[in-house]
Design a protein around this motif. Structure first.
Motif, PDB file in Angstrom:
ATOM      1  N   HIS A 153      73.131 -19.960  17.144  1.00 42.60           N
ATOM      2  CA  HIS A 153      71.999 -19.546  17.903  1.00 42.60           C
ATOM      3  C   HIS A 153      71.516 -18.311  17.662  1.00 42.60           C
ATOM      4  CE1 HIS A 153      73.485 -22.390  21.411  1.00 42.60           C
ATOM      5  NE2 HIS A 153      73.056 -23.129  20.356  1.00 42.60           N
ATOM      6  N   ASP A 154      71.659 -17.893  16.514  1.00 39.72           N
ATOM      7  CA  ASP A 154      71.560 -16.463  16.171  1.00 39.72           C
ATOM      8  C   ASP A 154      70.351 -15.971  16.173  1.00 39.72           C
ATOM      9  OD1 ASP A 154      74.303 -16.003  16.001  1.00 39.72           O
ATOM     10  OD2 ASP A 154      74.137 -15.969  13.676  1.00 39.72           O
ATOM     11  N   ASP A 155      69.263 -17.047  16.187  1.00 37.10           N
ATOM     12  CA  ASP A 155      67.803 -16.792  16.141  1.00 37.10           C
ATOM     13  C   ASP A 155      67.126 -16.635  17.392  1.00 37.10           C
ATOM     14  OD1 ASP A 155      68.437 -19.359  16.770  1.00 37.10           O
ATOM     15  OD2 ASP A 155      66.481 -20.137  16.479  1.00 37.10           O
ATOM     16  N   ILE A 156      68.227 -16.575  18.495  1.00 41.70           N
ATOM     17  CA  ILE A 156      67.942 -16.503  20.047  1.00 41.70           C
ATOM     18  C   ILE A 156      68.353 -15.108  20.345  1.00 41.70           C
ATOM     19  CG2 ILE A 156      68.115 -17.320  22.327  1.00 41.70           C
ATOM     20  CD1 ILE A 156      66.464 -19.129  20.407  1.00 41.70           C
ATOM     21  N   PRO A 157      67.419 -14.275  21.101  1.00 42.23           N
ATOM     22  CA  PRO A 157      67.956 -12.871  21.524  1.00 42.23           C
ATOM     23  C   PRO A 157      69.234 -12.966  22.577  1.00 42.23           C
ATOM     24  CG  PRO A 157      65.608 -13.003  21.671  1.00 42.23           C
ATOM     25  CD  PRO A 157      66.085 -14.331  21.328  1.00 42.23           C
ATOM     26  N   GLY A 163      69.155 -14.485  31.403  1.00 43.34           N
ATOM     27  CA  GLY A 163      67.941 -15.435  32.181  1.00 43.34           C
ATOM     28  C   GLY A 163      67.808 -16.541  31.589  1.00 43.34           C
ATOM     29  N   ILE A 164      66.853 -16.906  30.909  1.00 46.40           N
ATOM     30  CA  ILE A 164      66.544 -18.353  30.489  1.00 46.40           C
ATOM     31  C   ILE A 164      67.557 -19.102  30.157  1.00 46.40           C
ATOM     32  CG2 ILE A 164      65.775 -17.548  28.073  1.00 46.40           C
ATOM     33  CD1 ILE A 164      63.472 -19.815  28.336  1.00 46.40           C
ATOM     34  N   LEU A 165      68.493 -18.685  29.376  1.00 48.68           N
ATOM     35  CA  LEU A 165      69.676 -19.465  28.797  1.00 48.68           C
ATOM     36  C   LEU A 165      71.010 -19.287  29.499  1.00 48.68           C
ATOM     37  CD1 LEU A 165      69.195 -19.092  24.918  1.00 48.68           C
ATOM     38  CD2 LEU A 165      68.590 -21.075  26.489  1.00 48.68           C
ATOM     39  N   MET A 328      68.047 -29.153  25.669  1.00 48.28           N
ATOM     40  CA  MET A 328      66.400 -29.173  26.049  1.00 48.28           C
ATOM     41  C   MET A 328      65.782 -27.734  25.782  1.00 48.28           C
ATOM     42  SD  MET A 328      64.327 -29.652  29.473  1.00 48.28           S
ATOM     43  CE  MET A 328      64.163 -28.175  29.971  1.00 48.28           C
ATOM     44  N   VAL A 329      66.198 -26.690  26.559  1.00 49.45           N
ATOM     45  CA  VAL A 329      65.499 -25.251  26.402  1.00 49.45           C
ATOM     46  C   VAL A 329      65.605 -24.814  25.020  1.00 49.45           C
ATOM     47  CG1 VAL A 329      65.447 -23.269  27.482  1.00 49.45           C
ATOM     48  CG2 VAL A 329      65.990 -25.090  28.843  1.00 49.45           C
ATOM     49  N   LEU A 330      66.450 -24.751  24.459  1.00 50.74           N
ATOM     50  CA  LEU A 330      66.709 -24.136  23.348  1.00 50.74           C
ATOM     51  C   LEU A 330      65.534 -24.715  22.135  1.00 50.74           C
ATOM     52  CD1 LEU A 330      70.498 -23.886  22.061  1.00 50.74           C
ATOM     53  CD2 LEU A 330      68.848 -21.971  22.357  1.00 50.74           C
ATOM     54  N   TYR A 340      59.290 -16.706  27.336  1.00 55.84           N
ATOM     55  CA  TYR A 340      60.162 -16.054  28.538  1.00 55.84           C
ATOM     56  C   TYR A 340      59.839 -14.468  28.474  1.00 55.84           C
ATOM     57  CZ  TYR A 340      64.092 -15.370  31.784  1.00 55.84           C
ATOM     58  OH  TYR A 340      64.639 -15.314  32.752  1.00 55.84           O
ATOM     59  N   VAL A 341      59.528 -14.037  29.473  1.00 57.18           N
ATOM     60  CA  VAL A 341      59.238 -12.536  29.627  1.00 57.18           C
ATOM     61  C   VAL A 341      60.386 -11.828  30.045  1.00 57.18           C
ATOM     62  CG1 VAL A 341      57.707 -10.816  30.775  1.00 57.18           C
ATOM     63  CG2 VAL A 341      56.819 -13.121  29.953  1.00 57.18           C
ATOM     64  N   GLU A 342      60.953 -10.680  29.593  1.00 54.85           N
ATOM     65  CA  GLU A 342      61.949  -9.925  29.902  1.00 54.85           C
ATOM     66  C   GLU A 342      61.349  -8.492  30.286  1.00 54.85           C
ATOM     67  OE1 GLU A 342      65.779 -11.129  27.892  1.00 54.85           O
ATOM     68  OE2 GLU A 342      64.529 -10.312  26.412  1.00 54.85           O
ATOM     69  N   ASP A 343      62.004  -7.679  31.206  1.00 59.36           N
ATOM     70  CA  ASP A 343      61.794  -6.498  31.683  1.00 59.36           C
ATOM     71  C   ASP A 343      63.144  -5.591  31.215  1.00 59.36           C
ATOM     72  OD1 ASP A 343      61.348  -3.875  32.613  1.00 59.36           O
ATOM     73  OD2 ASP A 343      60.022  -4.575  34.021  1.00 59.36           O
TER      74      ASP A 343
END
Length: 377
Positions: A153-157, A163-165, A328-330, A340-343
């Motif tokens: 999953h290296d393409d995912i922060p 959060g989302i994951l 599903m989410v990936l 997805y929005v992060e602060d």
């Protein structure tokens, strides 16, 4: 033995022993680093303040004790600020999770890298998410709730696993799909809709083909819901003098599903506007967390008259579905159908302000603390 030879051997032995001691001390010193921590000073009453916490620095050796069993030593990379942590600041037995201990580091969800392990399921350099300390380095002995992050999953922060994951994603997934049993074409209302969980519930509902409205506390967040997260509509609850009238405006035929994050006056207004056989998934009630006396709800008779199913839940109930959820989410992240929005704030010293800011709505999106991974190198 020749006296001179004996004295020479004795001196050589003493020199070797001294050298060995010095080497061991040097090795211990070389692997010991500073460890910044966020400490709860005392139990909290009312709204939490930054001064209820302090940042202090201790020392930690980057090697597990030889006697440790089934433990891992991790370098924390990201820490998650979550509303449930407010309840852990109380000296209360009424919470579903143990209170923090004053004088000790806070704990919560985070993303970390394994530096050392005596646990067969974790090895050096593994990436994990789950419960860890609010500190730069943590020794984790309760590893049952830890999840490995696959390198594929290296393409995912990595921050997405706060959060989302991670826990908020599973909360949205379980509370919406599993508890509410949504159907295409239904009407869905989400309070605290721009937060870590709410923004996902709204997008899940839109993907399913529902009509979705969210509430938030600023115009910036309302615009985010409508223009970036794809909600059909949204409103600023602080600018609505009559929440009942506002909901009637957005849901003239009533609400099928309410994803509850707020409680209090919002819940009271929603109950009047629910449809027959509506479902309310109770995730949290953030408006009540800092009150010494919680607000009453007066419209509960609607649950009977409209045959509403209202159910609270804890995310742990759905963790067995994590592989299905992740798949599903990936896919939705990668094809762009979920945003997805992060602060993100930088540095552990800014973590207390970030956590406190949750309860005044200071954050926009999921609140994350990013640690300086080079601070002790």
């Amino acid at each position: 033995m020749n006296t001179g030879l004996f004295l020479q051997l004795q001196r050589e032995t003493e020199v070797m022993a001294t050298a060995a001691t010095a080497t061991a001390a040097a090795e211990a010193t070389a692997t010991e680093v500073s460890n910044k921590q966020v400490i709860l000073k005392n139990y909290v009453s009312g709204f939490p303040k930054e001064s209820d916490m302090e940042v202090r620095t201790t020392r930690i050796r980057l090697k597990l004790p030889e006697a440790s069993s089934n433990a891992i030593l991790v370098k924390n990379l990201y820490l998650s600020c979550d509303p449930y942590m407010r309840g852990r600041m109380n000296n209360s037995q009424q919470s579903y999770i143990q209170s923090f201990t004053p004088g000790s580091p806070l704990t919560g969800y985070g993303v970390a890298k394994v530096l050392d392990s005596t646990h067969q399921d974790f090895k050096k350099d593994d990436l994990i998410w789950g419960h860890t300390g609010w500190e730069e380095y943590s020794i984790i002995t309760t590893t049952e709730s830890l999840f490995k992050i696959q390198h594929s999953h290296d393409d995912i922060p990595l921050s997405y696993y706060t959060g989302i994951l991670g826990m908020p994603g599973m909360t949205a997934y379980g509370g919406f799909y599993e508890l509410c049993s949504p159907k295409k074409g239904e009407t869905v209302f989400v309070s605290a809709a721009s937060g870590a969980v709410g923004q996902l519930v709204g997008q899940f509902a839109k993907i399913l083909g529902c009509y979705v409205v969210g509430s938030a506390g600023t115009q910036e967040k309302v615009d985010l819901l409508k223009n970036k997260l794809g909600f059909d509509d949204a409103f600023n609850y602080k600018e609505e003098p009559d929440l009942n009238a506002a909901l009637k405006r957005y849901f003239p035929d009533g609400i099928d599903i309410y994803f509850e994050n707020v409680g209090g006056k919002m819940l009271d207004a929603v109950l009047v506007n629910m449809r027959v056989h509506g479902r309310i998934s109770v995730c949290g009630m953030i408006s009540q967390y800092n009150l010494n006396e919680t607000e009453g709800v007066h419209n509960l008779m609607n649950i009977v008259m409209k045959q509403i199913r209202m159910e609270g839940f804890l995310v742990f109930k759905y963790y067995h579905l994590y592989p299905k959820f992740l798949e599903m989410v990936l896919a939705k992240i990668r094809d762009g159908s979920i945003t997805y929005v992060e602060d993100v704030v930088q540095g552990l010293e800014n973590a207390p302000a970030a956590l406190v800011g949750l309860f005044s709505g200071r954050n926009v999106g999921k609140q994350v603390v990013a640690l300086d991974i080079d601070s002790n190198n």
